[in-house]
Design a protein around this motif. Structure first.
Motif, mmCIF file in Angstrom:
data_model
loop_
_atom_site.group_PDB
_atom_site.id
_atom_site.type_symbol
_atom_site.label_atom_id
_atom_site.label_comp_id
_atom_site.label_asym_id
_atom_site.label_seq_id
_atom_site.Cartn_x
_atom_site.Cartn_y
_atom_site.Cartn_z
ATOM 1 N N ARG A 165 -1.516 0.164 13.177
ATOM 2 C CA ARG A 165 -2.813 -0.305 12.677
ATOM 3 C C ARG A 165 -3.660 -0.858 13.808
ATOM 4 O O ARG A 165 -3.148 -1.287 14.840
ATOM 5 N N ASN A 166 -4.985 -0.829 13.581
ATOM 6 C CA ASN A 166 -5.933 -1.328 14.570
ATOM 7 C C ASN A 166 -6.958 -2.212 13.862
ATOM 8 O O ASN A 166 -7.512 -1.825 12.834
ATOM 9 N N TYR A 167 -7.198 -3.386 14.414
ATOM 10 C CA TYR A 167 -8.081 -4.358 13.779
ATOM 11 C C TYR A 167 -9.531 -4.234 14.243
ATOM 12 O O TYR A 167 -10.409 -4.892 13.694
ATOM 13 N N MET A 217 -4.705 8.531 6.880
ATOM 14 C CA MET A 217 -5.351 7.292 7.267
ATOM 15 C C MET A 217 -5.259 6.310 6.106
ATOM 16 O O MET A 217 -5.127 6.708 4.946
ATOM 17 N N ALA A 218 -5.319 5.035 6.434
ATOM 18 C CA ALA A 218 -5.328 4.006 5.396
ATOM 19 C C ALA A 218 -6.124 2.818 5.904
ATOM 20 O O ALA A 218 -6.370 2.673 7.105
ATOM 21 N N TYR A 219 -6.534 1.989 4.971
ATOM 22 C CA TYR A 219 -7.264 0.769 5.301
ATOM 23 C C TYR A 219 -6.577 -0.374 4.574
ATOM 24 O O TYR A 219 -6.418 -0.330 3.350
ATOM 25 N N VAL A 308 -3.794 -1.778 -0.132
ATOM 26 C CA VAL A 308 -4.002 -0.651 0.776
ATOM 27 C C VAL A 308 -4.929 0.381 0.138
ATOM 28 O O VAL A 308 -4.770 0.735 -1.031
ATOM 29 N N PHE A 309 -5.899 0.859 0.921
ATOM 30 C CA PHE A 309 -6.778 1.956 0.532
ATOM 31 C C PHE A 309 -6.290 3.190 1.297
ATOM 32 O O PHE A 309 -6.204 3.158 2.526
ATOM 33 N N TYR A 310 -5.988 4.287 0.601
ATOM 34 C CA TYR A 310 -5.535 5.503 1.275
ATOM 35 C C TYR A 310 -6.665 6.534 1.349
ATOM 36 O O TYR A 310 -7.493 6.650 0.442
ATOM 37 N N PHE A 311 -6.659 7.293 2.440
ATOM 38 C CA PHE A 311 -7.679 8.316 2.659
ATOM 39 C C PHE A 311 -7.013 9.621 3.071
ATOM 40 O O PHE A 311 -6.295 9.676 4.071
ATOM 41 N N TYR A 312 -7.236 10.694 2.291
ATOM 42 C CA TYR A 312 -6.677 12.007 2.563
ATOM 43 C C TYR A 312 -7.813 12.968 2.921
ATOM 44 O O TYR A 312 -8.790 13.072 2.181
ATOM 45 N N HIS A 313 -7.665 13.669 4.038
ATOM 46 C CA HIS A 313 -8.660 14.663 4.440
ATOM 47 C C HIS A 313 -7.935 15.945 4.792
ATOM 48 O O HIS A 313 -7.310 16.051 5.843
ATOM 49 N N ASP A 314 -7.985 16.923 3.885
ATOM 50 C CA ASP A 314 -7.334 18.212 4.100
ATOM 51 C C ASP A 314 -8.206 19.261 3.428
ATOM 52 O O ASP A 314 -8.175 19.402 2.204
ATOM 53 N N CYS A 315 -8.993 19.993 4.222
ATOM 54 C CA CYS A 315 -9.982 20.893 3.644
ATOM 55 C C CYS A 315 -9.357 21.974 2.761
ATOM 56 O O CYS A 315 -10.029 22.518 1.878
ATOM 57 N N LYS A 316 -8.097 22.301 2.984
ATOM 58 C CA LYS A 316 -7.447 23.340 2.178
ATOM 59 C C LYS A 316 -6.969 22.808 0.831
ATOM 60 O O LYS A 316 -6.655 23.587 -0.068
ATOM 61 N N ARG A 317 -6.914 21.478 0.694
ATOM 62 C CA ARG A 317 -6.402 20.887 -0.546
ATOM 63 C C ARG A 317 -7.424 19.969 -1.203
ATOM 64 O O ARG A 317 -7.812 20.169 -2.350
#
Length: 329
Positions: A165-167, A217-219, A308-317
């Motif tokens: 993680r990075n602050y 990625m997550a926040y 936790v906030f999750y972020f998914y980036h997959d253009c095929k899905r």
């Protein structure tokens, strides 16, 4: 093509090369993975293809090919009972000895030792030279994206989140720029370690040969994090979700977080074209999250520290944000 246009095209060409290499490796089609074949497929000389591949990837094509074969072979050693010699021959190594030597030189452990104790190692993940965030591609936002944003509530069972993680970072590109300054936390090392871990909850279709599958990625709601556009202090993170009972080794540069069962709201857009729709899909998702009215749902966004906030980036899905919520008492 000249200047920037030519370089843009070569990033695309190298992406075609690495995609073709993985297709051939999966199909055990070694005779097709030659510089001559790849050069003919692109319509350039072997010398020019070799030079541009090294210029963009930082390594010789033959070295990348060897690393990818070893990555596929490692997962077969980890996940199957196939003989090590058979695996070695399947991936183009001439003998058990040649395979063992290459394996140990790359991972610091022999295939037999790894099978007995599959510790995390840095796999050579698929190169992604045509990365929309790093190249600034993905349309202007004027192209109409296909499909709408689906919104729904889910309960996600307890699980673990293995991550860095990075602050201070703001966004994907800035995150990896800052992580690259920390020894052992650059993108290639972290993605390679995560790729070698079995049992990720988000692996695409369970296909363990898809490098990068299951990574996201997550926040994390952290008092020490930056105040985001939602007015919440968030630390950016990158990692994998693992089963609640996972007890494997944790790489020293990562941390494991227990995420209890919780309720979430999901904003999801289906498959899209990366080059023409990326920006427009992003705008559509952002607008859906901003305009969503919680008043009749019985829920509100949960800003409790540790959620936790999750972020998914997959253009095929899909493009998907998963945000924590809580019931309104």
């Amino acid at each position: 093509m000249k200047g920037g246009d030519e370089m843009y095209e070569w990033y695309r060409n190298v992406q075609k090369i690495v995609d073709e290499i993985d297709i051939c490796i999966k199909g055990k089609n070694d005779e097709m993975i030659t510089l001559r074949y790849l050069a003919q497929k692109l319509g350039y000389s072997e010398f020019y293809v070799s030079r541009k591949f090294k210029e963009i990837s930082g390594m010789q094509l033959r070295d990348y090919l060897r690393y990818r074969k070893l990555a596929f072979a490692l997962k077969e050693i980890r996940d199957t009972g196939a003989g090590i010699l058979d695996i070695a021959l399947n991936y183009g190594f001439s003998s058990h000895e040649a395979f063992t030597r290459a394996f140990k030189d790359t991972y610091g452990i022999t295939p037999s030792e790894y099978r007995q104790n599959p510790v995390p190692v840095v796999l050579r993940t698929v190169l992604k030279p045509f990365d929309c965030y790093l190249l600034g591609i993905g349309g202007t936002g004027m192209v109409k994206s296909t499909g709408d944003v689906k919104t729904y509530f889910v309960t996600i069972p307890a699980h673990k989140f293995l991550h860095i993680r990075n602050y201070e970072s703001i966004g994907y590109w800035d995150f990896w720029q800052k992580q690259s300054l920390i020894p052992g936390q650059d993108c290639e090392t972290i993605c390679g370690l995560l790729d070698s871990i079995k049992g990720k909850l988000d692996d695409a279709g369970g296909d363990e040969s898809d490098s990068g599958s299951g990574q996201l990625m997550a926040y994390i709601n952290e008092p020490a994090g930056r105040i985001c556009s939602w007015g919440i202090p968030l630390a950016e993170a990158y990692g994998v979700r693992l089963p609640d009972g996972y007890d494997g080794k944790i790489p020293e540069q990562m941390q494991m977080m227990d995420v209890p069962e919780g309720e979430y709201i999901v904003f999801e857009h289906g498959p899209f074209d990366l080059e023409t729709e990326n920006s427009s899909v992003e705008e559509k998702i952002e607008k859906a999250m901003k305009d969503f009215d919680y008043s009749d749902t019985g829920y509100c966004l949960d800003t409790t520290p540790g959620r936790v906030f999750y972020f998914y980036h997959d253009c095929k899905r899909f493009w998907k944000y998963v945000r924590p919520v809580k019931r309104i008492v």
